[in-house]
Enzyme design. Structure first.
Site, PDB file in Angstrom:
ATOM      1  CB  THR A  14      -0.939  -0.044   0.978  1.00 34.82           C
ATOM      2  OG1 THR A  14      -1.925  -0.984   1.056  1.00 34.82           O
ATOM      3  CG2 THR A  14      -1.744   1.231   1.359  1.00 34.82           C
ATOM      4  CB  SER A  67       2.766  -7.823   1.023  1.00 31.18           C
ATOM      5  OG  SER A  67       1.897  -7.585   2.058  1.00 31.18           O
ATOM      6  CB  THR A 100       0.441  -3.760   6.454  1.00 30.95           C
ATOM      7  OG1 THR A 100      -0.825  -4.055   5.484  1.00 30.95           O
ATOM      8  CG2 THR A 100       0.976  -2.552   6.255  1.00 30.95           C
ATOM      9  CG  ASP A 101      -2.251  -7.769   3.624  1.00 31.14           C
ATOM     10  OD1 ASP A 101      -2.863  -7.022   4.566  1.00 31.14           O
ATOM     11  OD2 ASP A 101      -2.950  -7.661   2.536  1.00 31.14           O
TER      12      ASP A 101
HETATM   13  N1  ASP Z   1      -2.677  -5.575   0.771  1.00 27.15           N
HETATM   14  C1  ASP Z   1      -1.601  -4.759   0.961  1.00 27.15           C
HETATM   15  C2  ASP Z   1      -0.362  -5.283   1.096  1.00 27.15           C
HETATM   16  O1  ASP Z   1      -0.112  -6.161   1.972  1.00 27.15           O
HETATM   17  C3  ASP Z   1      -1.931  -3.817   2.404  1.00 27.15           C
HETATM   18  C4  ASP Z   1      -0.911  -2.943   2.932  1.00 27.15           C
HETATM   19  O2  ASP Z   1       0.188  -2.712   2.453  1.00 27.15           O
HETATM   20  O3  ASP Z   1      -1.175  -2.122   3.824  1.00 27.15           O
HETATM   21  O4  ASP Z   1       0.393  -5.253   0.269  1.00 27.15           O
END
Ligand code: ASP
Length: 203
Positions: A14, A67, A100-101
């Site tokens: 993100t 991610s 973050t995932d």
């Molecule tokens: N779906 C995104 C990822 O993990 C979520 C994020 O980065 O906050 O790449």
């Protein structure tokens, strides 16, 4: 002697995401902006690194993924790039931009396999880069502050001003900017006004 550097590795997420407008908080595309583009959004980062350490920033794109789609080939490329950086005497520290995932899985893997004596700082964002008030740029700045701190070592996650150790960090919230927790262990410390307040030892 070679010019000292802080290596910034981009993997997507993100933090590198783009939405159709500044208020779109869901349904945006993660992993769109290059790591060089992320650095360009924080022009004072190079100055901070140079002023504190004399180091230059060296950006390298390892992957460009959401991610949630993390897989073994990307983890292998990242491990190899971090290992190369740790072995290069000119590298002072590494920063990794990540979604973050699966941030906690990557942090755990890097710490368990490499057990770095230099700082390897993962950072992220909960809002895409196109948001009205994106959290990626301040998180990148905080990550650079940690990377430039003498004595910093091990794999840590820096998000919303909090420094988490690789073995304790967990994503605990879907929307909050402060989306990570170290549980009962507590964080390693905090980034406050471009300085560190440590409450535990480095990993
Ligand atoms: N779906 C995104 C990822 O993990 C979520 C994020 O980065 O906050 O790449």
């Amino acid at each position: 002697m070679a010019q000292e550097k802080i290596v910034i590795l981009g993997t997507g997420g993100t933090i590198a995401g783009q939405a159709q407008n500044s208020t779109q908080g869901v349904g945006y595309k993660a992993g769109q902006i290059s790591v060089a583009g992320l650095l360009a959004a924080v022009p004072d980062l190079s100055q901070l690194a140079a002023g504190r350490t004399g180091a230059v920033l060296d950006a390298l794109q390892i992957a460009q993924i959401d991610s949630k789609d993390m897989d073994w080939p990307v983890w292998r490329s990242l491990l190899q790039a971090v290992k190369a950086g740790l072995e290069d005497t000119a590298t002072r520290a590494l920063v990794i931009t990540h979604g973050t995932d699966t941030l906690e899985e990557t942090a755990w893997l890097l710490q368990a396999v490499l057990q770095p004596t230099k700082a390897v700082v993962l950072t992220c964002a909960m809002r895409p880069s196109t948001a009205l008030a994106p959290d990626g740029p301040p998180n990148m700045l905080d990550a650079a502050v940690v990377a430039a701190t003498p004595g910093a070592r091990g794999v840590v996650v820096v998000c919303a001003g909090v420094i988490h150790g690789a073995q304790d960090v967990q994503k605990v919230h879907t929307w909050r900017l402060d989306a990570f927790s170290s549980g009962d262990a507590g964080p390693i410390g905090y980034v406050e006004q471009n300085g560190l307040r440590l409450v535990r030892n480095w990993p």
